[in-house]
Design a protein around this motif. Sequence first.
Motif, PDB file in Angstrom:
ATOM      1  N   ALA A   6      69.434  17.452  79.865  1.00  0.00           N
ATOM      2  CA  ALA A   6      68.312  17.383  78.935  1.00  0.00           C
ATOM      3  C   ALA A   6      68.023  15.941  78.533  1.00  0.00           C
ATOM      4  CB  ALA A   6      68.603  18.230  77.698  1.00  0.00           C
ATOM      5  N   SER A   9      66.755  13.863  81.708  1.00  0.00           N
ATOM      6  CA  SER A   9      65.428  14.235  82.202  1.00  0.00           C
ATOM      7  C   SER A   9      64.337  14.022  81.159  1.00  0.00           C
ATOM      8  CB  SER A   9      65.421  15.699  82.662  1.00  0.00           C
ATOM      9  OG  SER A   9      65.672  16.575  81.573  1.00  0.00           O
ATOM     10  N   ARG A  10      64.731  13.659  79.927  1.00  0.00           N
ATOM     11  CA  ARG A  10      63.743  13.357  78.903  1.00  0.00           C
ATOM     12  C   ARG A  10      63.054  12.040  79.235  1.00  0.00           C
ATOM     13  NH1 ARG A  10      61.884  10.097  75.801  1.00  0.00           N
ATOM     14  NH2 ARG A  10      63.448   8.596  76.516  1.00  0.00           N
ATOM     15  N   ARG A 158      63.379  19.662  75.819  1.00  0.00           N
ATOM     16  CA  ARG A 158      63.741  19.691  77.235  1.00  0.00           C
ATOM     17  C   ARG A 158      64.554  20.936  77.555  1.00  0.00           C
ATOM     18  NH1 ARG A 158      61.926  19.528  80.558  1.00  0.00           N
ATOM     19  NH2 ARG A 158      63.399  18.845  82.152  1.00  0.00           N
ATOM     20  N   HIS A 163      58.263  19.097  77.634  1.00  0.00           N
ATOM     21  CA  HIS A 163      58.339  17.646  77.591  1.00  0.00           C
ATOM     22  C   HIS A 163      57.665  17.138  76.327  1.00  0.00           C
ATOM     23  CE1 HIS A 163      60.247  16.038  81.196  1.00  0.00           C
ATOM     24  NE2 HIS A 163      59.759  17.062  81.865  1.00  0.00           N
ATOM     25  N   GLU A 198      54.504  19.472  81.049  1.00  0.00           N
ATOM     26  CA  GLU A 198      54.114  18.286  81.812  1.00  0.00           C
ATOM     27  C   GLU A 198      53.105  18.616  82.905  1.00  0.00           C
ATOM     28  OE1 GLU A 198      56.257  15.108  84.913  1.00  0.00           O
ATOM     29  OE2 GLU A 198      57.292  16.923  84.246  1.00  0.00           O
TER      30      GLU A 198
END
Length: 233
Positions: A6, A9-10, A158, A163, A198
């Motif tokens: 999390a 990938s943020r 996340r 997003h 996203e």
Amino acid sequence: MHVDEAIQSRRSVRRFLSTPVAQKVIRHILQIASRAPSGNNIQPWRVHVVTGEVRQALCRDILQAASEAAEQHQAEYAYYPTQWVEPYLGRRRQNGFALYEVLGIGRDDRQRREQQMLRNYSFFDAPVGLLVTLDRCLNTGSYMDVGMFIENILVAARAQGLHTCAQAAFATFHAIVREHLPLNEDDILVCGIALGHEDTQAPENRLLTERQPVEAFASFHGFSETPETERVC
């Protein structure tokens, strides 16, 4: 989603789909985020969540002000230094140049750069916007607390497959936000947060900013192990 995934990938997403986000999901994110630490557990944050017509009206008025009379508005706290020094100036420039490059915006194209900046005030098309405030009677430590709370929001989002983009740009237009939302007189608008799904086709969302290696910002003292012998779960 593991917390490591999390966090890693943020990123700051700057174009969202119009897909709605259920209120119960937002409530869950905020409940998780509220576990952020704060000095003496004072929990100094407040959040106003906007969507639908309320969001549209707010964005419309801020966009108009930013386009026609931006110089008449000023944030109530200083986010950036009054004078930039290295290495921060170089990092700032590199980030801006990288964003404009993926968008195909030339460094001298002031009109398109301004248009991109103004997209902040539509929450980058995200269907949900969050406005985070702090009581002005509090001090610097409470800004740290609110920062940890904001980070929890971004990571918890996340974990729900969503997003975000944290946006200090909204702080400049706190007077207009007050016309639309019931902020207390003592509330300082800290930032906005765009929240949604996203747009994976948008070139700006392919931008992955660099981070310094651990060796560049941390030193270790008193350890007998070398990094190679330590186990990471």
